[in-house]
Design a protein around this motif. Structure first.
Motif, short mmCIF file in Angstrom:
data_model
loop_
_atom_site.label_atom_id
_atom_site.label_comp_id
_atom_site.label_asym_id
_atom_site.label_seq_id
_atom_site.Cartn_x
_atom_site.Cartn_y
_atom_site.Cartn_z
N THR A 1 2.62 20.95 5.61
CA THR A 1 3.96 21.43 5.25
C THR A 1 5.00 21.18 6.34
O THR A 1 6.20 21.26 6.09
N HIS A 2 4.55 20.91 7.58
CA HIS A 2 5.48 20.79 8.69
C HIS A 2 5.56 19.39 9.28
O HIS A 2 6.10 19.20 10.37
N GLN A 3 5.05 18.39 8.58
CA GLN A 3 5.13 17.02 9.08
C GLN A 3 6.52 16.45 8.85
O GLN A 3 6.98 16.30 7.72
N GLY A 4 7.20 16.13 9.95
CA GLY A 4 8.59 15.66 9.84
C GLY A 4 8.70 14.16 9.76
O GLY A 4 9.38 13.53 10.58
N VAL A 5 8.04 13.57 8.78
CA VAL A 5 7.95 12.11 8.72
C VAL A 5 8.97 11.45 7.78
O VAL A 5 9.01 10.23 7.68
N TYR A 6 9.79 12.26 7.12
CA TYR A 6 10.67 11.69 6.10
C TYR A 6 12.15 11.61 6.50
O TYR A 6 12.96 11.05 5.77
N ASP A 7 12.53 12.19 7.64
CA ASP A 7 13.97 12.35 7.92
C ASP A 7 14.73 11.04 8.03
O ASP A 7 15.87 10.93 7.56
N ILE A 8 14.14 10.01 8.66
CA ILE A 8 14.84 8.73 8.75
C ILE A 8 15.09 8.18 7.34
O ILE A 8 16.20 7.75 7.03
N ALA A 9 14.07 8.22 6.52
CA ALA A 9 14.17 7.65 5.18
C ALA A 9 15.18 8.38 4.30
O ALA A 9 15.94 7.75 3.56
N PHE A 10 15.23 9.73 4.37
CA PHE A 10 16.15 10.42 3.46
C PHE A 10 17.57 10.55 4.01
O PHE A 10 18.52 10.76 3.26
N LEU A 11 17.73 10.42 5.32
CA LEU A 11 19.09 10.49 5.88
C LEU A 11 19.80 9.14 5.87
O LEU A 11 21.03 9.07 5.76
N ARG A 12 19.04 8.08 6.00
CA ARG A 12 19.64 6.75 6.19
C ARG A 12 20.61 6.32 5.10
O ARG A 12 21.64 5.70 5.40
N PRO A 13 20.37 6.62 3.81
CA PRO A 13 21.31 6.17 2.79
C PRO A 13 22.62 6.98 2.72
O PRO A 13 23.56 6.58 2.02
N ILE A 14 22.68 8.10 3.42
CA ILE A 14 23.85 8.97 3.31
C ILE A 14 24.98 8.44 4.20
O ILE A 14 24.78 8.21 5.40
N PRO A 15 26.17 8.24 3.66
CA PRO A 15 27.28 7.69 4.46
C PRO A 15 27.85 8.71 5.44
O PRO A 15 27.60 9.91 5.35
N VAL B 1 25.39 9.59 11.66
CA VAL B 1 24.73 8.81 12.69
C VAL B 1 23.35 9.41 12.92
O VAL B 1 23.19 10.64 12.90
N ILE B 2 22.34 8.56 13.14
CA ILE B 2 20.98 9.03 13.42
C ILE B 2 20.53 8.46 14.76
O ILE B 2 20.47 7.24 14.93
N LEU B 3 20.22 9.34 15.70
CA LEU B 3 19.78 8.92 17.03
C LEU B 3 18.38 9.45 17.32
O LEU B 3 17.97 10.48 16.77
N LYS C 1 20.92 4.62 12.88
CA LYS C 1 22.07 4.40 12.01
C LYS C 1 23.33 4.75 12.81
O LYS C 1 23.45 5.91 13.20
N PRO C 2 24.19 3.78 13.10
CA PRO C 2 24.05 2.35 12.80
C PRO C 2 23.05 1.70 13.75
O PRO C 2 22.78 2.24 14.83
#
Length: 246
Positions: free
Chosen positions: A40-54, A57-59, A152-153
């Motif tokens: 329940t606490h694996q943080g493996v999705y954040d890059i994938a679900f944040l990247r399409p949002i305009p 910035v993701i660092l 991103k970018p």
């Protein structure tokens, strides 16, 4: 906010931050593979679900010193900035006294090389350097390592330069490959029309992750130093690399 809890707030990110262009700094805690807390606490999705949002910035910092500079940069950027960092101890690096701004969208070449390039996310940069050094010492393979820093970018100029130079790419991320760094680089190959390039992606597959320590999970997915070395060595030692034709 924990990466896994950010999944529940994605509507607020899209509508209350992105759509309204709100300047905010969000620390994504426990990003990547998380030891001891279970599936329940694996943080493996954040890059994938944040990247399409305009409008965001993701660092991802490689260590605690880079993290403090990223926070300073984010606070002064007047943008929505998400900074992801894992649940693990710091690297023990020297902390700069004076804070500085890091150019958003600019990666860092931490090791030069001509035979291949490893593009790594966050603290996995240090594991990638360990693997690259062993590849040189043991196999005489000279591998560059890029700390992508900004997911991103992305830094198209630097990344494309090293892809064209080596034609062999290894992506390393402690998140889901689908939609993550692996996808980012493959999309870049297509958009820049870079042909005859071999790519191997190390990361988390689409599956439920068992309870284990972070180091055990990194070993399981070949994301520790020895794992990256073994995978890279096999990939690079092939007499005929199956080139990706785009």
């Amino acid at each position: 906010i924990y990466s896994t809890f950010l999944q529940r707030a994605i509507d607020q990110v899209a509508h209350d931050i992105s759509l309204m262009e709100i300047p905010i700094v969000v620390g994504i805690d426990r990003a990547g593979l998380v030891g001891g807390d279970g599936p329940t606490h694996q943080g493996v999705y954040d890059i994938a679900f944040l990247r399409p949002i305009p409008n965001i910035v993701i660092l991802a910092p490689k260590d605690e010193n880079e993290l403090q500079h990223m926070v300073h940069t984010a606070v002064h950027s007047n943008q929505a900035v998400f900074i992801r960092y894992p649940k693990e101890p710091g690297q023990g690096v020297k902390m700069d006294t004076d804070l500085k701004e890091i150019p958003i969208g600019k990666s860092e070449v931490v090791r030069e090389g001509k035979d291949a390039v490893i593009i790594a996310v966050g603290t996995l940069v240090y594991r990638a350097i360990e693997a690259a050094e062993k590849l040189f010492e043991t196999d005489k393979l000279d591998v560059a390592v890029i700390n992508i820093r900004s997911l991103k970018p992305i830094d198209k100029e630097t990344i494309v330069k090293y892809i064209r130079k080596t034609r062999k790419i290894i992506t390393v991320e402690d998140g889901i490959r689908s939609g993550g760094l692996s996808t980012i680089i493959r999309e870049l190959l297509i958009s820049e029309q870079i042909k005859r390039t071999a790519i191997m992606s190390l990361g988390v597959s689409e599956e439920i992750i068992d309870v284990a320590t972070r180091e055990e999970l990194l070993e399981q997915y070949h994301l520790n130093g020895p794992g990256i070395y073994n995978e890279a060595r096999e990939f690079l030692k092939k007499s005929k690399i199956p080139f990706l034709k785009i």
